[in-house]
Design an enzyme around this catalytic site. Structure first.
Site, PDB file in Angstrom:
ATOM      1  N   ARG A  83       0.876  -0.961  -0.192  1.00  0.00           N
ATOM      2  CA  ARG A  83       0.008   0.006  -0.148  1.00  0.00           C
ATOM      3  C   ARG A  83       0.981   1.257  -0.137  1.00  0.00           C
ATOM      4  O   ARG A  83       1.537   1.460   1.072  1.00  0.00           O
ATOM      5  CB  ARG A  83      -0.797  -0.108   1.149  1.00  0.00           C
ATOM      6  CG  ARG A  83      -1.681   1.260   1.407  1.00  0.00           C
ATOM      7  CD  ARG A  83      -2.598   1.174   2.733  1.00  0.00           C
ATOM      8  NE  ARG A  83      -3.480   2.360   2.823  1.00  0.00           N
ATOM      9  CZ  ARG A  83      -3.105   3.290   3.738  1.00  0.00           C
ATOM     10  NH1 ARG A  83      -2.244   3.187   4.694  1.00  0.00           N
ATOM     11  NH2 ARG A  83      -4.069   4.281   3.835  1.00  0.00           N
ATOM     12  N   HIS A 127      -2.542  10.961   0.267  1.00  0.00           N
ATOM     13  CA  HIS A 127      -2.024  10.714   1.909  1.00  0.00           C
ATOM     14  C   HIS A 127      -1.472  12.177   2.262  1.00  0.00           C
ATOM     15  O   HIS A 127      -0.253  12.191   2.289  1.00  0.00           O
ATOM     16  CB  HIS A 127      -1.166   9.596   1.919  1.00  0.00           C
ATOM     17  CG  HIS A 127      -0.824   9.071   3.366  1.00  0.00           C
ATOM     18  ND1 HIS A 127      -1.216   7.748   3.483  1.00  0.00           N
ATOM     19  CD2 HIS A 127      -0.796   9.873   4.189  1.00  0.00           C
ATOM     20  CE1 HIS A 127      -0.649   7.526   4.873  1.00  0.00           C
ATOM     21  NE2 HIS A 127      -0.547   8.993   5.178  1.00  0.00           N
ATOM     22  N   GLU A 172      -7.167   8.735   5.882  1.00  0.00           N
ATOM     23  CA  GLU A 172      -7.592   9.334   7.012  1.00  0.00           C
ATOM     24  C   GLU A 172      -8.028  10.963   6.812  1.00  0.00           C
ATOM     25  O   GLU A 172      -7.215  11.730   7.467  1.00  0.00           O
ATOM     26  CB  GLU A 172      -6.455   9.332   8.184  1.00  0.00           C
ATOM     27  CG  GLU A 172      -5.875   7.815   8.403  1.00  0.00           C
ATOM     28  CD  GLU A 172      -4.690   7.880   9.484  1.00  0.00           C
ATOM     29  OE1 GLU A 172      -3.999   9.105   9.649  1.00  0.00           O
ATOM     30  OE2 GLU A 172      -4.563   6.817   9.794  1.00  0.00           O
ATOM     31  N   ASN A 300      -7.436   2.073   9.789  1.00  0.00           N
ATOM     32  CA  ASN A 300      -6.191   2.387  10.278  1.00  0.00           C
ATOM     33  C   ASN A 300      -6.267   2.334  12.226  1.00  0.00           C
ATOM     34  O   ASN A 300      -7.251   3.168  12.319  1.00  0.00           O
ATOM     35  CB  ASN A 300      -5.417   3.774   9.917  1.00  0.00           C
ATOM     36  CG  ASN A 300      -5.023   3.492   8.346  1.00  0.00           C
ATOM     37  OD1 ASN A 300      -5.412   2.555   7.793  1.00  0.00           O
ATOM     38  ND2 ASN A 300      -4.561   4.932   8.056  1.00  0.00           N
ATOM     39  N   TYR A 302      -4.574   2.284  15.850  1.00  0.00           N
ATOM     40  CA  TYR A 302      -3.181   2.443  16.597  1.00  0.00           C
ATOM     41  C   TYR A 302      -3.591   2.488  18.033  1.00  0.00           C
ATOM     42  O   TYR A 302      -2.644   1.890  18.824  1.00  0.00           O
ATOM     43  CB  TYR A 302      -2.784   3.770  16.220  1.00  0.00           C
ATOM     44  CG  TYR A 302      -1.983   4.035  14.996  1.00  0.00           C
ATOM     45  CD1 TYR A 302      -0.651   3.236  14.762  1.00  0.00           C
ATOM     46  CD2 TYR A 302      -2.441   4.350  13.967  1.00  0.00           C
ATOM     47  CE1 TYR A 302       0.093   3.279  13.369  1.00  0.00           C
ATOM     48  CE2 TYR A 302      -1.911   4.219  12.527  1.00  0.00           C
ATOM     49  CZ  TYR A 302      -0.682   3.730  12.373  1.00  0.00           C
ATOM     50  OH  TYR A 302      -0.192   3.764  11.141  1.00  0.00           O
ATOM     51  N   GLU A 373      -3.775   0.258   8.168  1.00  0.00           N
ATOM     52  CA  GLU A 373      -2.549   0.501   8.758  1.00  0.00           C
ATOM     53  C   GLU A 373      -2.451   0.034  10.446  1.00  0.00           C
ATOM     54  O   GLU A 373      -3.647   0.184  10.703  1.00  0.00           O
ATOM     55  CB  GLU A 373      -2.101   1.840   8.995  1.00  0.00           C
ATOM     56  CG  GLU A 373      -1.632   2.548   7.572  1.00  0.00           C
ATOM     57  CD  GLU A 373      -1.578   4.077   7.746  1.00  0.00           C
ATOM     58  OE1 GLU A 373      -1.192   4.700   8.947  1.00  0.00           O
ATOM     59  OE2 GLU A 373      -1.398   4.965   6.758  1.00  0.00           O
TER      60      GLU A 373
END
Ligand code: GBH
Length: 468
Positions: A83, A127, A172, A300, A302, A373
């Site tokens: 990606r 991005h 995002e 994504n 985290y 991600e």
């Protein structure tokens, strides 16, 4: 026991897609080469005081000149997919008009090289590196930027859609809107709550217009978007803390999930934002465009946010700066539980990934899901030519177990992309935070696979985690 557990291993479904991820500005460098125009990140990173130690992406990992080596690194890892994102100002230096052929050729070569190594290219169209010319014309708070984005997406689709099957419009949009135009910690560094709300809308509008334009040319390809989602929980079971969690979930997650997957803004979020915006920028038909059906959905993940209602005695971290990246929720505070954190100070919370995957599947969509991600920064050290990052390895292991559990529970999770292939330019943190499976020495550009890379290669080879 878990039926996926056999021969001392925890298996993933056949065909599960194993990948690594990067982004153009974070790795490419070559900022002024082959006709590339300036992006908002060039301007921002060259403005004193914006990025730690004045770091810029001028050179980064020099991937623009080393992409063949980097593809070989990926082939050694054995990944089935890569990606990456395309730098808009390489394709359209001024943000609109004819394509800059030299810029496009770079991605054409990259894609051909990936395919030659049996690696599926996963292309992210945006991005965060908006052409500076479009920012000068108003940026994402201006409606016209959505149309420019759709033109750019269509152009990429006609050029690369015969060999790239998986397309992500935005990475995002929360970051682009609320860090870029609200708190100003990301480019273009504007601090205007009303503008950040408009930016969020126009990003999603651009996403919908882009999917429609691309699908019109190539209906056979897969189209999606990637959101950064968080598990959110209240610090206590008080009504005030529950309301704080509702607000942050609203601004971080549902502001984007609901328009894209349900075709409407959540009513409570509109209420929380009443002082900030009357949403007069939303036109009839916009939400139908924004909720254009997709073929897949990217997440994504985290960390988890634990939040509480305002308490003036507690320091507000990390987002409660003035101005806030959560407009309308300035009184909420982010709480640390004292659990282990990464080098970003983010709490490590693998159950939050399971929770997020199950929630999206249950409440929002039956589409195939991808973790686009997931990863962690740690202060790695090269010792005798090796980097023994057991902390990162453990982070990946825990989060992949959460993915496996999600799959076992019925979530159609089809793939996982580790962030990141290699250490890179961590935005406002410059080169001070390392997320890579592969270590990068920024003096010599030497790449050194860390212990986590060797471990990941073994997981991919077996399509399984070692049983615990
Ligand atoms: C992802 O963002 C990005 O897609 C990727 O490019 C990035 O490298 C990766 O995560 C790791 O961060 O401390 O106020 O400067 C995840 C969401 C939002 C996390 C911005 C870092 C920094 C805010 N990111 N945040 S601040």
């Amino acid at each position: 026991g878990n039926p996926a557990e056999a021969n001392g291993q925890l298996h993933f479904p056949d065909g599960f897609l194993w990948g690594v991820a990067t982004a153009a500005y974070q790795i490419e460098g070559a900022a002024a080469e082959d006709g590339r125009g300036p992006s908002i990140w060039d301007t921002f990173s060259h403005t004193p005081g914006r990025v730690i130690e004045g770091h810029t992406g001028d050179v980064a990992c020099d991937h623009y000149h080393r992409s063949a080596d980097d593809v070989r690194l990926m082939a050694d890892l054995g990944v089935s997919s890569y990606r990456f994102s395309v730098s808009w100002p390489r394709i359209q230096p001024d943000g609109s008009g004819a394509v800059n052929q030299a810029g496009l050729d770079f991605y054409r070569r990259l894609v051909d090289d990936l395919l030659a190594h049996d690696i599926e290219p996963w292309l992210t169209i945006y991005h965060w590196d908006l052409p500076q010319a479009l920012e000068d014309a108003g940026g994402w708070p201006a409606r016209d930027t959505a149309a420019r984005f759709a033109d750019y997406a269509q152009l990429l689709q006609s050029a690369l859609g015969d060999r790239v099957r998986y397309w992500t419009t935005l990475n995002e949009p929360w970051c682009s809107a609320f860090l870029g135009y609200g708190s100003g910690v990301h480019a273009p560094g504007r601090r205007d709550a009303a503008a950040s709300v408009r930016a969020g809308h126009h990003l999603m509008l651009g996403h919908g217009l882009a999917v429609q334009a691309m699908r019109a040319i190539r209906p056979e390809n897969q189209y999606g978007v990637t959101l950064n989602l968080y598990a959110v929980s209240p610090q206590s079971d008080s009504a005030a803390d529950a309301d704080a969690a509702r607000r942050i979930d609203g601004m971080a997650n549902r502001f984007f999930l609901d328009p894209v997957l349900r075709g409407q803004y959540p009513a409570d979020v509109l209420g929380d934002l009443r002082q900030v915006s009357d949403f007069g920028h939303v036109r009839d038909g916009d939400l139908a465009v924004i909720s254009t059906p997709l073929s897949m959905f990217g997440i994504n993940y985290y960390t988890r946010y634990v939040v509480a209602a305002a308490d003036p005695d507690i320091e507000r971290e990390p987002y409660g700066r003035d101005p806030s990246a959560f407009p309308g929720s300035e009184d909420v505070q982010f709480v640390s539980r004292g659990v282990p954190v990464t080098d970003m100070d983010w709490e490590i919370d693998a159950p939050g990934l399971l929770e997020t995957l199950q929630r999206v599947h249950r409440e929002y969509t039956k589409l195939p899901l991808y973790v686009t991600e997931n990863g962690a920064a740690f202060p790695d050290k090269v010792i005798d030519g090796t980097v023994d990052d057991q902390d990162r390895l453990a982070y990946f292991d825990e989060h992949l177990r959460a993915c496996q559990e999600a799959i076992t529970s019925g979530v159609p999770l089809r793939g996982y992309f580790a962030w990141s292939l290699m250490d890179n330019y961590e935005w406002a943190w410059g080169y001070t935070k390392r997320f890579g499976l592969v270590h990068v020495d920024y003096e010599s550009q030497r790449r050194t696979p860390k212990s986590s890379a060797k471990w990941y290669a073994e997981v991919i080879r077996r399509n399984a985690l070692p049983a615990q």
